[in-house]
Design an enzyme around this catalytic site. Structure first.
Site, mmCIF file in Angstrom:
data_model
loop_
_atom_site.group_PDB
_atom_site.id
_atom_site.type_symbol
_atom_site.label_atom_id
_atom_site.label_comp_id
_atom_site.label_asym_id
_atom_site.label_seq_id
_atom_site.Cartn_x
_atom_site.Cartn_y
_atom_site.Cartn_z
ATOM 1 N N ASP B 119 0.822 -1.186 -0.132
ATOM 2 C CA ASP B 119 0.030 -0.042 -0.010
ATOM 3 C C ASP B 119 0.908 1.040 0.030
ATOM 4 O OD1 ASP B 119 -2.184 1.784 0.673
ATOM 5 O OD2 ASP B 119 -3.400 0.288 0.976
ATOM 6 N N SER B 184 -3.926 19.006 -0.040
ATOM 7 C CA SER B 184 -4.294 17.794 -0.297
ATOM 8 C C SER B 184 -2.954 17.263 -1.260
ATOM 9 C CB SER B 184 -5.298 17.763 -1.355
ATOM 10 O OG SER B 184 -5.469 16.671 -2.240
ATOM 11 N N HIS B 268 4.677 27.516 -12.888
ATOM 12 C CA HIS B 268 5.249 26.902 -14.044
ATOM 13 C C HIS B 268 5.675 25.172 -13.839
ATOM 14 C CE1 HIS B 268 6.496 26.591 -18.091
ATOM 15 N NE2 HIS B 268 7.565 25.882 -17.774
ATOM 16 N N GLU B 270 4.032 23.850 -11.963
ATOM 17 C CA GLU B 270 2.665 22.873 -12.045
ATOM 18 C C GLU B 270 2.141 22.451 -13.444
ATOM 19 O OE1 GLU B 270 0.067 22.373 -9.918
ATOM 20 O OE2 GLU B 270 -1.345 21.874 -11.311
ATOM 21 N N HIS B 317 8.921 33.611 -17.743
ATOM 22 C CA HIS B 317 8.482 33.747 -19.110
ATOM 23 C C HIS B 317 7.090 33.916 -19.317
ATOM 24 C CE1 HIS B 317 8.186 29.093 -19.067
ATOM 25 N NE2 HIS B 317 6.964 29.411 -18.957
ATOM 26 N N LYS B 346 12.581 12.639 -24.739
ATOM 27 C CA LYS B 346 11.565 11.945 -24.411
ATOM 28 C C LYS B 346 10.816 11.584 -25.868
ATOM 29 C CE LYS B 346 9.786 11.314 -20.977
ATOM 30 N NZ LYS B 346 10.378 10.628 -19.856
#
Lengths: 297, 541
Positions: B119, B184, B268, B270, B317, B346
Site C-alpha cells: 500500500d 491535499s 510553471h 505546475e 517567461h 523523450k
C-alpha cells in the site's frame, strides 16, 4: 475657436500634396489623413496584421523564422512516426527487436535540437534588445488603464490629457467607418515617422496595452510604469485591445490610434488642447460611462 | 528497464482467493469509501473526483464556446458571470481533473503495485489528502456560484481580486479552495515520496523502477517545492483582502508584480506536474503495444528529472510583458528554451521504442500516439512563445490559448485517456469495448483539433483571451472552434457509453491481458487487482 483652428490647419496643409489638401479642406479634421488606411483585423485572417511599425516587421520576420524551424521539427517527427507505423506495425513486423540503446543516436538527438535552439536564440535576443530600447523618443505619451477606458497624457503638450471610451454597440455607425468593439470616441492621435515612447500604468487593476499591428504589448500595472515604444510607418487607423483581465467590461476598452503626418499632429494638438482643457464642455459629448454596457448587449 | 517477473508466477493466485471487492472482511459502504485507507479505493475516489471535475469543467467550456460561437452573442450578458466561468474552468480542470486523475488516481492505483508495495506509506494521510480535495471542490463551486462569482481568472492576479475590486465571499472561497487543493497535493506528494523511496520490493532498485513511478516521484518533488509558494501567495492575498495588509497593494508599498512572481514560481512547475505523469503513462503504453522495452530507459528517467529541475528556474517567461528588465527577458527565454532538449529526448525515445517494434494499434496506443504528435505541436508553439520578443505580440492572445490547450487539453487529457484504456481492465475487471474506444479516440481527436487549431489564427490576428464578445472580424474561426467543441462534447457521450459497457461487462480478464509487451508488476496480479496485493513480498530479478 474650432473654426479658427480649422483655418490654421488649412493654412498649414497648403505645403502638403494636393489630394491631402482637398481632403483637409472638405473636413477640417486634422486626423482626417488617418482615414485613408485602416489596419483592422479581417475575417478568416490567419497571420499577423500587416506590419504598421518596424518593430512589428521584425516580430513578423522572427515569427516566420522560428515557425519554419518548428514546422521542420513537427514535420520530421510526423514523417518518422508515419514511417514507424507503416514499417513496424504488427502485420509488417511480427517479431519485435529488443534494441534499447544506441549511444550515437542519443547524442545526435541531444546535439541537433541544441543547435536548432542556438540559431533561434541569436536573432531572438537581438529582438529583445530592440524592443527594449526606448531611448531618444520624439515624444512620450502616458497611457493609463482604467476600469474600463484608457487615458492618454501627452507629456510634450502640457495639459493635453483625455479619456478614450469604446463606442457602445448600439451607437456604432458603420457608415463612418466605425468598427464594433474596436472604435472609440476619442482615439489616440500620433505622428507618423517619429519614435513615440509609451509610459504605461494603471489607475486601478491590471490592464494590457496591446497593439497587434504595431507589435506593442505591455501590462498596465498600478504603482509602476512599464515602458514601450513604437514608430508608425504610414498614416492610418490602427487598433488594439485591453489584453489583461480587468473585470466586468474587460472586452469593452479597445484602443484606436489615428496616425497622421507630423504637421497634422501638431495642428491636432492645438485643436485638442482647446477641446479638452478649456474647461468648456468637450465638443464631442462623452458617452455615458459604460457601466451598463453589459446590459445593453 | 529490465522486465519484472515475480519469482513464483503462481503467487498472485493466493491473493485471488480473497474476494476482489473488499476482502474476506466485508466492509460497509461508509467504512469502505468514506474512511478508506486502501490505495486502490482511494485511487478510485480520486478518479471519481476527476470524472466529476472533468464533467463540470467541460460543461463550463461548452458554455464558453457556445457564447463565443457568434459575435454579439447573448448567452452570457454579464461580464462578471463570464469571468467567474473562465476562472472556475481553469481552476477545476487543473486541480480537480488533471491532477486527481493522473496523480491521485493512477498514481495511487499503480505506484504501489508497480514497486511491489502492499500500500502507500501513510494510508490515513492518503485518505486525508482525498477529502481535502473533495472539500476544495465544494469551495471552488461556491466561488463560482456565490454572488458575482470569483472572476479574476485562474491566475488570480491582484489588484483585480482584492477586496476593492472583487468584494464578497466568492473570491475568498476560490482562494481557500486552492489552499485545500494545495494541502491535499502536498500531503499526497509526501506520501508518494515516502512510498517510492522506502517501500520498493527487494531488487527493485531506483534504476529498475518503472517510468510511471519515476514520473510520479519527480512530480511529487515538484509539488513539495511549489505548493508552499502558492500557499504563501494565496495567504498574502487573503490577508490583503480581509486583514488590511498590503503585500500587493501599491498604495501601501506593495507590488502586484510580486504576486505574479510567486504565482508563477508555483505555476510553471505546475505545468510539469500536469504533464510528467502523462509522460510516464505514455512510456508504458508505447512500450506495451510495440512489444519492446522502452528505449533509453535512463535517459527517459533523467530527462524527467532535468525537466523538473529546469522547470523551477523559468517562471518569469509568463511575465515577459510585466515590465521585467531586458536582461531578465533574455535569461528567462534561454532557460525556457533549454527545456526543449530533455523534452526532445523523450519524444525521440518514444519513437525509438516503436522503431523495430511490432505495433498493435489498440485504443490506449492510439491515445499515446495522439499524445506524442499533439504534444510535439504544443511544444513547437511553446518554443515560439518562449521567444520574449515574439511573446510581446502573442502574450495573452488566442495563440497562447491554443498552445496550452495543445499541451493540456490534448497532452495531459490524452495521457489520462491512454491510462484509462490501458488500466481499466486491471482496475474494473472488465475490458472496454475496442470499437467504441476507437470511436471515442477519433471523434475526440477531430473535435479538439478543430477546436484549438483555428485559435492559433485568432491569436495571430490579435484576439485577446477572456473576452465574452469580440470584434466581428474574429467571427469565422470562432465559429469553427465552437463546432469543434460540440464534436468533443459528443465524443464525451461516446466515452460515457464506454464507461457503461465497462461497468456492465461480464467478461473475465487474465492477469496480463496485454501480453508480452506489458512487463510491470501490476500485470502479475489478477484483474481486477485484489483489495490487497503483495501480502507476500515479491522479489524482482
Amino acid at each position: 475657436m474650432k473654426r479658427l483652428c480649422g483655418l490654421a490647419f488649412g493654412a498649414a496643409s497648403l505645403v502638403l500634396f494636393a489630394a491631402h489638401l482637398a481632403m483637409a479642406q472638405s473636413a477640417p479634421d486634422p486626423t482626417a489623413a488617418a482615414d485613408a488606411y485602416v489596419n483592422a483585423p479581417h475575417n478568416w485572417q490567419w497571420w499577423f496584421p500587416v506590419s504598421g511599425s518596424p518593430m512589428q516587421a521584425k516580430i513578423d520576420w522572427l515569427m516566420q523564422y522560428v515557425l519554419w524551424w518548428m514546422a521542420a521539427v513537427v514535420g520530421f517527427v510526423a514523417l518518422l512516426m508515419a514511417y514507424v507505423f507503416i514499417k513496424f506495425n504488427a502485420k509488417a513486423n511480427p517479431k519485435p527487436s529488443y534494441v534499447t540503446h544506441n549511444t550515437l543516436i542519443e547524442v545526435i538527438w541531444i546535439v541537433v535540437p541544441t543547435l536548432i535552439l542556438a540559431v533561434i536564440i541569436i536573432p531572438s535576443i537581438n529582438l529583445i534588445w530592440y524592443e527594449g530600447d526606448t531611448s531618444n523618443p520624439y515624444m512620450t505619451v502616458t497611457v493609463t488603464g482604467h476600469q474600463w477606458y484608457w487615458e492618454y497624457t501627452y507629456q510634450s503638450v502640457p495639459g493635453l490629457d483625455y479619456t478614450s471610451y469604446m463606442i457602445p454597440d448600439d451607437q456604432i455607425d458603420p457608415s463612418k467607418g466605425q468598427i464594433r468593439r474596436l472604435s472609440v470616441d476619442h482615439p489616440l492621435v500620433l505622428p507618423v515617422g517619429e519614435k513615440i515612447k509609451f509610459d504605461i500604468t494603471s489607475g486601478d487593476v491590471l490592464h494590457g496595452f496591446y497593439l497587434p499591428s504595431l507589435g506593442v504589448q505591455k501590462y498596465a500595472i498600478p504603482g509602476t510604469i512599464v515602458t514601450s515604444w513604437t514608430l508608425i510607418n504610414k498614416p492610418g487607423t490602427y487598433y488594439g485591445q485591453c489584453n489583461q483581465i480587468c473585470g466586468l467590461n474587460h472586452d469593452a476598452m479597445p484602443i484606436e490610434i489615428k496616425a497622421v503626418p507630423l504637421a497634422d499632429y501638431l495642428a491636432w494638438t492645438k485643436a485638442a488642447l482647446a477641446d479638452y482643457t478649456d474647461n468648456a464642455a468637450p465638443t464631442a459629448a462623452l458617452p455615458a460611462p459604460p457601466v451598463k454596457l453589459a446590459d445593453a448587449r | 528497464m529490465s522486465s519484472f517477473v515475480q519469482d513464483d508466477p503462481h503467487a498472485p493466485a493466493h491473493d485471488a482467493a480473497h474476494d476482489a471487492h473488499g476482502g474476506h472482511h466485508k466492509q460497509t459502504f461508509v467504512r469502505r469509501w468514506l474512511m478508506s485507507t486502501n490505495h486502490k479505493d482511494i485511487g478510485t475516489l480520486y478518479i471519481t473526483m476527476a470524472f466529476i471535475g472533468a464533467c463540470t469543467g467541460g460543461m463550463l467550456s461548452e458554455i464558453m464556446r457556445q457564447q463565443l460561437m457568434y459575435p454579439h452573442n447573448d448567452l452570457i450578458t454579464n461580464g462578471n458571470t463570464w469571468n467567474a466561468i473562465i476562472t472556475a474552468h481553469g481552476l477545476i480542470m487543473i486541480f480537480w481533473f488533471v491532477m486527481p486523475a493522473l496523480i491521485g488516481g493512477f498514481g495511487n492505483w499503480m505506484v504501489p503495485m508497480m514497486i511491489g508495495a502492499p500500500d502507500m506509506a501513510f494510508p490515513r494521510l492518503n485518505n486525508m489528502s482525498f477529502w481535502f480535495l473533495a472539500c476544495g471542490f465544494i469551495f471552488v463551486m461556491t466561488g463560482l456560484l456565490l454572488g458575482n462569482g470569483a472572476g479574476a481568472g485562474w491566475t488570480l492576479y491582484p489588484p483585480l481580486d482584492n477586496a476593492q475590486y472583487s468584494p464578497g465571499l466568492a473570491t475568498d472561497f476560490a482562494l481557500f479552495s486552492l489552499h485545500l487543493a494545495g494541502i491535499s497535493s502536498l500531503l499526497g506528494a509526501i506520501n508518494f515520496i515516502a512510498t517510492i523511496l522506502n517501500m520498493r520490493a527487494p531488487g527493485m532498485t531506483m534504476h529498475k523502477m518503472p517510468l510511471f513511478c519515476w514520473a510520479i516521484l519527480v512530480t511529487a518533488f515538484l509539488l513539495l517545492l511549489a505548493i508552499p509558494v502558492l500557499a504563501g501567495a494565496v495567504t498574502m492575498l487573503i490577508m490583503d483582502r480581509n486583514f488590511g495588509t498590503s503585500f500587493f497593494e501599491p498604495a501601501g508599498g506593495g507590488d502586484p508584480v510580486l504576486f505574479q512572481h510567486l504565482f508563477w514560481f508555483f505555476g510553471h512547475p505546475e505545468v510539469y506536474i500536469m504533464i510528467l505523469p502523462a509522460f510516464g503513462i505514455v512510456s508504458h503504453v508505447v512500450s506495451t503495444f510495440s512489444k519492446k522495452p522502452i528505449f533509453g530507459y535512463l535517459g527517459m528517467a533523467y530527462a524527467m528529472v532535468i525537466i523538473g529541475f529546469v522547470g523551477f528556474v523559468v517562471w518569469a517567461h509568463h511575465m515577459f510583458v510585466s515590465g521585467i528588465s531586458d536582461d531578465s527577458r533574455v535569461y528567462f527565454e534561454v532557460a525556457t528554451l533549454v527545456i526543449a532538449v530533455p523534452t526532445g529526448i523523450k519524444v525521440f525515445s518514444w519513437i525509438a521504442t516503436m522503431w523495430g517494434g511490432s505495433i498493435e494499434f489498440k485504443t490506449p496506443m492510439l491515445w499515446a500516439i495522439g499524445f506524442i504528435f499533439l504534444f510535439v505541436i504544443g511544444g513547437a508553439t511553446g518554443v515560439v512563445l518562449a521567444n520574449a520578443g515574439l511573446d510581446q505580440e502573442l502574450h495573452n492572445d488566442y495563440f497562447l490559448i491554443a498552445h496550452f490547450h495543445y499541451v493540456l487539453s490534448m497532452g495531459a487529457t490524452f495521457g489520462v485517456f491512454a491510462g484509462f484504456y490501458y488500466w481499466i481492465g486491471k482496475m474494473a475487471g472488465h475490458q472496454y469495448p475496442e470499437f467504441w474506444g476507437k470511436v471515442h479516440f477519433w471523434s475526440f481527436f477531430i473535435g479538439v483539433n478543430l477546436t484549438f487549431f483555428p485559435q492559433h489564427f485568432l491569436g495571430l490576428a490579435g484576439m485577446p483571451r477572456r473576452y465574452p464578445d469580440y470584434a466581428d472580424a474574429f467571427a469565422g474561426w470562432n465559429f469553427v472552434s465552437s463546432v469543434g467543441s460540440i464534436i468533443s462534447g459528443l465524443s464525451t457521450m461516446v466515452f460515457f457509453y464506454v464507461l457503461y459497457r465497462v461497468f456492465t461487462g461480464k467478461d473475465v480478464l487474465e492477469d496480463n491481458y496485454w501480453g508480452e509487451g506489458a512487463t510491470t508488476l501490476e500485470w502479475a496480479v489478477p484483474s481486477p487487482a485484489p483489495h490487497h496485493t503483495f501480502e507476500d513480498v515479491p522479489v524482482i530479478r
